[in-house]
Design a protein around this motif. Structure first.
Motif, PDB file in Angstrom:
ATOM      1  N   LEU A   1       0.835  -1.202   0.000  1.00 49.91           N
ATOM      2  CA  LEU A   1       0.000   0.000   0.000  1.00 49.91           C
ATOM      3  C   LEU A   1       0.869   1.252   0.000  1.00 49.91           C
ATOM      4  N   THR A   2       1.958   1.226   0.756  1.00 50.18           N
ATOM      5  CA  THR A   2       2.873   2.370   0.789  1.00 50.18           C
ATOM      6  C   THR A   2       3.407   2.667  -0.613  1.00 50.18           C
ATOM      7  N   LYS A   3       3.806   1.635  -1.334  1.00 47.09           N
ATOM      8  CA  LYS A   3       4.345   1.816  -2.685  1.00 47.09           C
ATOM      9  C   LYS A   3       3.271   2.326  -3.643  1.00 47.09           C
ATOM     10  N   LYS A   4       2.054   1.796  -3.510  1.00 50.22           N
ATOM     11  CA  LYS A   4       0.966   2.239  -4.379  1.00 50.22           C
ATOM     12  C   LYS A   4       0.673   3.717  -4.165  1.00 50.22           C
ATOM     13  N   CYS A   5       0.641   4.151  -2.912  1.00 50.14           N
ATOM     14  CA  CYS A   5       0.326   5.547  -2.607  1.00 50.14           C
ATOM     15  C   CYS A   5       1.408   6.499  -3.098  1.00 50.14           C
TER      16      CYS A   5
ATOM     17  N   PHE B   1       2.453   9.903   0.937  1.00 48.11           N
ATOM     18  CA  PHE B   1       3.453   9.145   1.671  1.00 48.11           C
ATOM     19  C   PHE B   1       2.965   8.831   3.082  1.00 48.11           C
ATOM     20  N   ARG B   2       3.252   7.623   3.530  1.00 45.39           N
ATOM     21  CA  ARG B   2       2.867   7.210   4.884  1.00 45.39           C
ATOM     22  C   ARG B   2       3.645   8.043   5.902  1.00 45.39           C
ATOM     23  N   THR B   3       2.936   8.637   6.857  1.00 41.87           N
ATOM     24  CA  THR B   3       3.607   9.457   7.862  1.00 41.87           C
ATOM     25  C   THR B   3       4.257   8.561   8.908  1.00 41.87           C
ATOM     26  N   ALA B   4       5.469   8.924   9.282  1.00 42.58           N
ATOM     27  CA  ALA B   4       6.216   8.148  10.268  1.00 42.58           C
ATOM     28  C   ALA B   4       5.730   8.478  11.683  1.00 42.58           C
TER      29      ALA B   4
END
Length: 359
Positions: free
Chosen positions: A65-69, A75-78
């Protein structure tokens, strides 16, 4: 899609193509010759179903999912580190001075002194990222030697720590990016930028609130409560720093004068008369009742950014209270001494006040 492509079903299909004049029983030459290929096909269909789920964002998870977004620059927030307020005293009760970098332990994690606020008051940053840094309140124990220190206490949350963004939250932002295009300081652009800042839970954007070129951003923190003044100041500094407003120094476009404010907490006092079962009483259920009402207020606040305004409903409070073990009836419910629902302003959220069980 491939639920029926099991080893047994594949074997049945393969054997059905073999002449009935041939021995096809388990253990026969034909059966044993086909079985390995059928087993491999069954594994292939399992993997194919797995890959199919990871081909679309509504079923993708984790790194897929991270790569798709990333394809849409979402971007996934840390995880972020909580910033707390610490109070430090000498034996005579005066404030104790600390060196920046001094470490303390509280609960299951450590905190480090990062900034002086006032005499005996310091900003403390958790060494462990995530919401765990928001939880502990109480005595701090020095890891490093501190001369003259008699008491140390961890209290207010200045900037809430956040866990790494969940799959559901990231997926929601991905689909939102498809529905509303963020561009050049429009509402979607401000929401995207501000909600990604550490400690921010949600925002409302009010364009031209004070004339052309002005924007007001009202935020709630990631704990779904009224944000600290420190968090509001940090967001203001990131978006449009005071002193250089409208010049494009921050994230806001040139020509936009942005004012950042926190939501206003409106105190809601609740009163009712409860009927208890068995040995239950107000004393034994009071904390659970307060927690139930607070849960309703938290759920309500989570809808704040997408609502024109919030309405605190008597019926919802009664429903939550009736779900508490030991309570069988509730009557005479009032909020802020009235029986009607309370409609809050666009920049207000409910804050639980005094909860009273009448006689």
């Amino acid at each position: 899609m491939y639920e029926n492509m099991t080893f047994e079903n594949i074997m049945d299909r393969c054997l059905s193509r073999v002449s009935a004049s041939v021995d096809k029983r388990e253990g026969s030459i034909v059966y044993d010759a086909i079985a390995p290929a059928a087993a491999e096909l069954a594994i292939m269909y399992i993997e194919l179903a797995y890959l199919l789920d990871r081909a679309f964002p509504d079923t993708e998870t984790g790194d897929d999912l991270t790569k798709k977004c990333r394809e849409r620059s979402v971007f996934r927030t840390a995880a972020t580190y909580a910033v707390r307020k610490g109070y430090f005293e000498k034996t005579d009760g005066s404030g104790c001075d600390l060196e920046i970098g001094t470490r303390f332990s509280g609960g299951d994690i450590n905190f480090v002194v990062t900034e002086r606020i006032a005499a005996g008051q310091y900003s403390m940053t958790a060494e462990t990222a995530g919401v765990v840094g928001n939880e502990y309140v109480g005595t701090l124990f020095p890891i490093d030697y501190v001369p003259d220190l008699a008491a140390a206490r961890l209290a207010d949350i200045l900037i809430p720590g956040e866990d790494e963004e969940s799959d559901d939250a990231l997926r929601a932002r991905y689909f939102e990016s498809l529905e509303s295009q963020a561009f050049g300081g429009n509402i979607a652009d401000y929401k995207n930028k501000v909600e990604l800042l550490p400690g921010v839970g949600a925002v409302k954007v009010f364009p031209v609130w004070n004339g052309g070129g002005t924007v007001k951003i009202v935020l709630v923190d990631s704990e779904w409560s009224v944000p600290s003044s420190e968090l509001v100041e940090e967001v203001q500094e990131a978006i449009d720093p005071v002193g250089t407003q409208g010049t494009g120094v921050g994230l806001a476009p040139i020509g936009h004068v942005v004012t950042v404010a926190g939501v206003t907490g409106t105190t809601i006092d609740v009163s009712f008369t409860l009927t208890f079962s068995g040995s239950a009483s107000w004393t034994t259920t009071q904390e659970a009742v307060k927690a139930a009402i607070q849960s309703y207020f938290d759920d309500l606040t989570r809808t704040w950014a997408d609502s024109e305004n919030l309405i605190v409903r008597v019926s919802q409070i009664e429903t939550k209270v009736l779900n508490v073990d030991g309570i069988i009836d509730i009557t005479g419910t009032t909020i802020n001494q009235g029986t009607a629902n309370i409609s809050l302003d666009a920049d207000e959220i409910p804050v639980l006040g005094v909860v009273t069980n009448g006689t």
